[in-house]
Structures are given as structure tokens and as C-alpha cells.
Design a protein around this motif. Structure first.
Motif, PDB file in Angstrom:
ATOM      1  N   GLY A 164      26.023 -17.438  28.314  1.00 55.83           N
ATOM      2  CA  GLY A 164      25.112 -17.436  27.166  1.00 55.83           C
ATOM      3  C   GLY A 164      25.861 -17.437  25.851  1.00 55.83           C
ATOM      4  N   GLU A 165      26.960 -16.691  25.787  1.00 57.91           N
ATOM      5  CA  GLU A 165      27.762 -16.649  24.562  1.00 57.91           C
ATOM      6  C   GLU A 165      28.463 -17.983  24.318  1.00 57.91           C
ATOM      7  OE1 GLU A 165      27.844 -14.471  22.136  1.00 57.91           O
ATOM      8  OE2 GLU A 165      26.285 -13.366  23.216  1.00 57.91           O
ATOM      9  N   ASN A 167      36.525 -21.712  17.551  1.00 57.81           N
ATOM     10  CA  ASN A 167      37.228 -22.385  18.649  1.00 57.81           C
ATOM     11  C   ASN A 167      38.038 -21.401  19.480  1.00 57.81           C
ATOM     12  OD1 ASN A 167      36.410 -25.151  18.266  1.00 57.81           O
ATOM     13  ND2 ASN A 167      37.624 -25.152  16.396  1.00 57.81           N
ATOM     14  N   LEU A 168      38.640 -20.417  18.819  1.00 57.01           N
ATOM     15  CA  LEU A 168      39.380 -19.378  19.548  1.00 57.01           C
ATOM     16  C   LEU A 168      38.424 -18.492  20.344  1.00 57.01           C
ATOM     17  CD1 LEU A 168      41.970 -18.487  16.775  1.00 57.01           C
ATOM     18  CD2 LEU A 168      42.520 -19.388  19.042  1.00 57.01           C
ATOM     19  N   ARG A 169      37.255 -18.236  19.776  1.00 57.00           N
ATOM     20  CA  ARG A 169      36.221 -17.482  20.507  1.00 57.00           C
ATOM     21  C   ARG A 169      35.825 -18.229  21.770  1.00 57.00           C
ATOM     22  NH1 ARG A 169      31.724 -14.171  20.489  1.00 57.00           N
ATOM     23  NH2 ARG A 169      29.724 -15.127  20.973  1.00 57.00           N
ATOM     24  N   LEU A 170      35.593 -19.516  21.631  1.00 57.65           N
ATOM     25  CA  LEU A 170      35.196 -20.348  22.766  1.00 57.65           C
ATOM     26  C   LEU A 170      36.289 -20.395  23.824  1.00 57.65           C
ATOM     27  CD1 LEU A 170      32.941 -22.239  23.777  1.00 57.65           C
ATOM     28  CD2 LEU A 170      34.090 -24.107  22.577  1.00 57.65           C
ATOM     29  N   GLU A 185      36.322 -11.213  26.725  1.00 58.12           N
ATOM     30  CA  GLU A 185      35.058 -11.076  25.993  1.00 58.12           C
ATOM     31  C   GLU A 185      35.265 -10.286  24.710  1.00 58.12           C
ATOM     32  OE1 GLU A 185      31.145 -10.476  27.938  1.00 58.12           O
ATOM     33  OE2 GLU A 185      32.359 -10.084  29.734  1.00 58.12           O
ATOM     34  N   SER A 186      36.026  -9.207  24.803  1.00 57.61           N
ATOM     35  CA  SER A 186      36.302  -8.398  23.605  1.00 57.61           C
ATOM     36  C   SER A 186      37.050  -9.215  22.559  1.00 57.61           C
ATOM     37  CB  SER A 186      37.120  -7.156  23.977  1.00 57.61           C
ATOM     38  OG  SER A 186      36.359  -6.257  24.756  1.00 57.61           O
ATOM     39  N   ILE A 187      38.019 -10.020  23.015  1.00 53.80           N
ATOM     40  CA  ILE A 187      38.752 -10.887  22.086  1.00 53.80           C
ATOM     41  C   ILE A 187      37.783 -11.868  21.430  1.00 53.80           C
ATOM     42  CG2 ILE A 187      40.500 -12.698  21.888  1.00 53.80           C
ATOM     43  CD1 ILE A 187      42.063 -11.302  24.107  1.00 53.80           C
ATOM     44  N   SER A 188      36.874 -12.414  22.218  1.00 55.32           N
ATOM     45  CA  SER A 188      35.921 -13.389  21.674  1.00 55.32           C
ATOM     46  C   SER A 188      35.017 -12.745  20.617  1.00 55.32           C
ATOM     47  CB  SER A 188      35.074 -14.008  22.798  1.00 55.32           C
ATOM     48  OG  SER A 188      34.053 -13.131  23.230  1.00 55.32           O
ATOM     49  N   VAL A 189      34.685 -11.477  20.803  1.00 54.20           N
ATOM     50  CA  VAL A 189      33.867 -10.765  19.806  1.00 54.20           C
ATOM     51  C   VAL A 189      34.629 -10.650  18.491  1.00 54.20           C
ATOM     52  CG1 VAL A 189      32.842  -8.542  19.198  1.00 54.20           C
ATOM     53  CG2 VAL A 189      32.492  -9.485  21.488  1.00 54.20           C
ATOM     54  N   SER A 190      35.907 -10.293  18.575  1.00 50.40           N
ATOM     55  CA  SER A 190      36.713 -10.165  17.352  1.00 50.40           C
ATOM     56  C   SER A 190      36.823 -11.500  16.629  1.00 50.40           C
ATOM     57  CB  SER A 190      38.105  -9.623  17.690  1.00 50.40           C
ATOM     58  OG  SER A 190      38.035  -8.253  18.044  1.00 50.40           O
ATOM     59  N   TYR A 191      37.053 -12.575  17.382  1.00 54.04           N
ATOM     60  CA  TYR A 191      37.125 -13.895  16.746  1.00 54.04           C
ATOM     61  C   TYR A 191      35.779 -14.292  16.149  1.00 54.04           C
ATOM     62  CZ  TYR A 191      41.852 -15.002  18.348  1.00 54.04           C
ATOM     63  OH  TYR A 191      43.216 -15.020  18.527  1.00 54.04           O
ATOM     64  N   ILE A 196      21.369 -18.392  36.061  1.00 54.95           N
ATOM     65  CA  ILE A 196      21.696 -16.991  36.366  1.00 54.95           C
ATOM     66  C   ILE A 196      20.681 -16.040  35.743  1.00 54.95           C
ATOM     67  CG2 ILE A 196      23.464 -15.197  36.111  1.00 54.95           C
ATOM     68  CD1 ILE A 196      25.503 -17.589  36.016  1.00 54.95           C
ATOM     69  N   ASP A 197      20.503 -16.156  34.432  1.00 55.91           N
ATOM     70  CA  ASP A 197      19.536 -15.292  33.742  1.00 55.91           C
ATOM     71  C   ASP A 197      19.267 -15.861  32.350  1.00 55.91           C
ATOM     72  OD1 ASP A 197      18.035 -13.282  32.556  1.00 55.91           O
ATOM     73  OD2 ASP A 197      19.129 -11.682  33.580  1.00 55.91           O
ATOM     74  N   SER A 198      18.047 -16.322  32.123  1.00 57.74           N
ATOM     75  CA  SER A 198      17.694 -16.998  30.871  1.00 57.74           C
ATOM     76  C   SER A 198      17.711 -16.069  29.656  1.00 57.74           C
ATOM     77  CB  SER A 198      16.306 -17.633  30.989  1.00 57.74           C
ATOM     78  OG  SER A 198      15.335 -16.635  31.241  1.00 57.74           O
ATOM     79  N   LYS A 199      17.678 -14.765  29.873  1.00 56.94           N
ATOM     80  CA  LYS A 199      17.625 -13.829  28.737  1.00 56.94           C
ATOM     81  C   LYS A 199      18.905 -13.852  27.900  1.00 56.94           C
ATOM     82  CE  LYS A 199      19.469  -9.678  31.006  1.00 56.94           C
ATOM     83  NZ  LYS A 199      19.155  -8.393  31.629  1.00 56.94           N
ATOM     84  N   PHE A 200      19.988 -14.418  28.445  1.00 55.47           N
ATOM     85  CA  PHE A 200      21.251 -14.419  27.720  1.00 55.47           C
ATOM     86  C   PHE A 200      21.355 -15.523  26.668  1.00 55.47           C
ATOM     87  CE2 PHE A 200      22.674 -12.140  31.634  1.00 55.47           C
ATOM     88  CZ  PHE A 200      23.011 -10.954  31.015  1.00 55.47           C
ATOM     89  N   VAL A 201      20.328 -16.370  26.571  1.00 55.34           N
ATOM     90  CA  VAL A 201      20.328 -17.416  25.546  1.00 55.34           C
ATOM     91  C   VAL A 201      19.344 -17.034  24.450  1.00 55.34           C
ATOM     92  CG1 VAL A 201      19.905 -19.846  25.014  1.00 55.34           C
ATOM     93  CG2 VAL A 201      20.954 -19.208  27.197  1.00 55.34           C
ATOM     94  N   ASN A 202      19.839 -17.004  23.231  1.00 50.91           N
ATOM     95  CA  ASN A 202      19.006 -16.694  22.070  1.00 50.91           C
ATOM     96  C   ASN A 202      17.893 -17.749  21.927  1.00 50.91           C
ATOM     97  OD1 ASN A 202      18.021 -16.555  19.331  1.00 50.91           O
ATOM     98  ND2 ASN A 202      19.848 -15.364  18.818  1.00 50.91           N
ATOM     99  N   PRO A 203      16.623 -17.323  21.797  1.00 51.74           N
ATOM    100  CA  PRO A 203      15.510 -18.286  21.641  1.00 51.74           C
ATOM    101  C   PRO A 203      15.719 -19.254  20.478  1.00 51.74           C
ATOM    102  CG  PRO A 203      14.654 -16.087  22.034  1.00 51.74           C
ATOM    103  CD  PRO A 203      16.129 -15.936  21.846  1.00 51.74           C
TER     104      PRO A 203
END
Length: 216
Positions: free
Chosen positions: A175-176, A154-157, A134-140, A200-207
């Protein structure tokens, strides 16, 4: 006169010794990977011996300083956090948490490219930590915002999916993934991962991301 001259010579040698010691390196990961002076090396040796005496062995001591590193990290005291992670590294450079800490601190300082080196090192040591992916995905993701180069998306994904493989029901990660597919304009995959996240939890998707599924 001879006594004064002797004191001047002593001072010159002392000052020269201090000049040879690189300064501020405890605020850099792995002490900046620079050559330390004798005083610093001796200080490190004493620190390791004292820590082993106190905690029983260097690995246990390293775990303690890692815990202190995270404590200061979450208190937003980045300098003290870096010092503690460096001390942990001195004691056990095979501890994957240390490199995760280094990577997160660099990311917090907007040094995203530099952060990747340490986050990848953490994964190399222990490839089963979803939070590091997850941390790597944030940096990408931040590198994408900076460069607008889709390769970083694509690297984030890729790294988010590695995290998901280890922890399939992590709503934040799902969600990410959905949000990333929104940027990639891959609508079918976007819808698929919105559904998975909502289970799981709908709050993790940006409206705003949800609105994209309505567009033709």
C-alpha cells in the motif's frame, strides 16, 4: 583553619570531577559518542559485570534491555526507552535491534536525517529485516514532505521494495508503494500496486489515492 582549607580543596576536586563528566548523554544514541569521565566508565564496567552475572553473558543481557527499550518505546516513554537501548548497546554493539531502536526514537523526535545513520547501521548488521526498511522509508518520506525533493521519494520507494522483496505479501508495504507512486505521478505503477495490495487487504490503500487512477 587548615581543616577548612583541606575541605575546600577536596570540594574543588570533587566538583571539577563532576564538571568533566558529560551530562545527559544517556538520552542520546550511543551516549552521544562522547568521551566519558572515569566515574562513568567505571559505572559502565560495573553494569556490564553485573548484567553478565545475572543473564549469563552480555548478548543475553543485551536482548533483555532491547526488549525493555521497545516496551518503553510503545508506551511512548522515549527517554526511558533511549536509556534501555543505550544499556543494550553497552552490552552488545553488534545487536541490530539497538540501531533500529535509536533510529525510530530519532524519527519520533523529527530528527529524520539523523535517524538514517542508525537505521542503515541496523541493515548493515542484518539486511533481512523488512520492518527496518519500512522505518527508513518513513524517514525518507518525511524528508520529502520537508524539502519537496523527489530524490527522497525515490529513496523511499527503493527501501519499500527491499522490504517487499523479503516479505512479498505485506499489504502495508504494498500500500505504501502504491501511495508513493501516486506522489511520483506514475499511474501505471500506481494501478499495478493497488491491485497487488487489494489481493491482500484493500484498507492499506488511501481512498484519495484510488481516485487518482480515475483521472486522465
Amino acid at each position: 583553619m587548615k581543616k577548612i582549607l583541606f575541605l575546600i580543596i577536596i570540594c574543588q576536586f570533587s566538583c571539577k570531577g563532576q564538571e568533566d563528566c558529560p551530562q545527559g548523554i544517556n538520552l542520546l544514541p550511543m551516549y552521544g559518542e562522547v568521551k566519558k569521565c572515569k566515574q562513568q566508565i567505571d559505572s559502565d564496567k560495573n553494569f556490564i559485570l553485573e548484567s553478565e552475572k545475572k543473564f549469563g553473558d552480555s548478548k543475553k543481557a543485551s536482548e533483555y534491555y532491547v526488549s525493555k527499550g521497545w516496551e518503553y518505546f510503545y508506551d511512548n516513554d522515549n527517554e526511558t526507552s533511549m536509556k534501555r537501548f543505550n544499556q543494550a548497546w553497552l552490552l552488545d554493539n553488534t545487536n541490530s535491534q539497538i540501531y533500529w531502536g535509536f533510529g525510530n526514537l530519532l524519527g519520533r523526535s523529527n530528527k529524520f536525517e539523523e535517524s538514517l545513520k542508525f537505521l542503515k547501521k541496523s541493515i548493515q548488521i542484518d539486511p533481512n529485516k523488512p520492518e527496518v526498511y519500512e522505518s527508513i522509508s518513513v524517514s525518507y518520506g518525511q524528508l520529502f514532505y520537508k524539502t519537496k525533493d523527489a530524490k527522497f521519494l525515490n529513496l523511499r520507494l527503493e527501501n519499500l521494495k527491499k522490504a517487499m522483496k523479503i516479505e512479498p505479501r505485506n499489504g502495508r508495504v504494498l500500500g505504501e508503494i502504491a501511495n508513493t507512486y501516486a506522489y511520483l505521478k506514475q499511474k501505471d505503477s500506481l494501478i499495478k500496486y493497488i491491485k497487488k495490495t487489494d489481493e491482500i487487504d484493500s484498507k492499506f490503500v488511501n481512498p484519495e489515492v484510488r481516485k487518482l487512477t480515475k483521472k486522465k
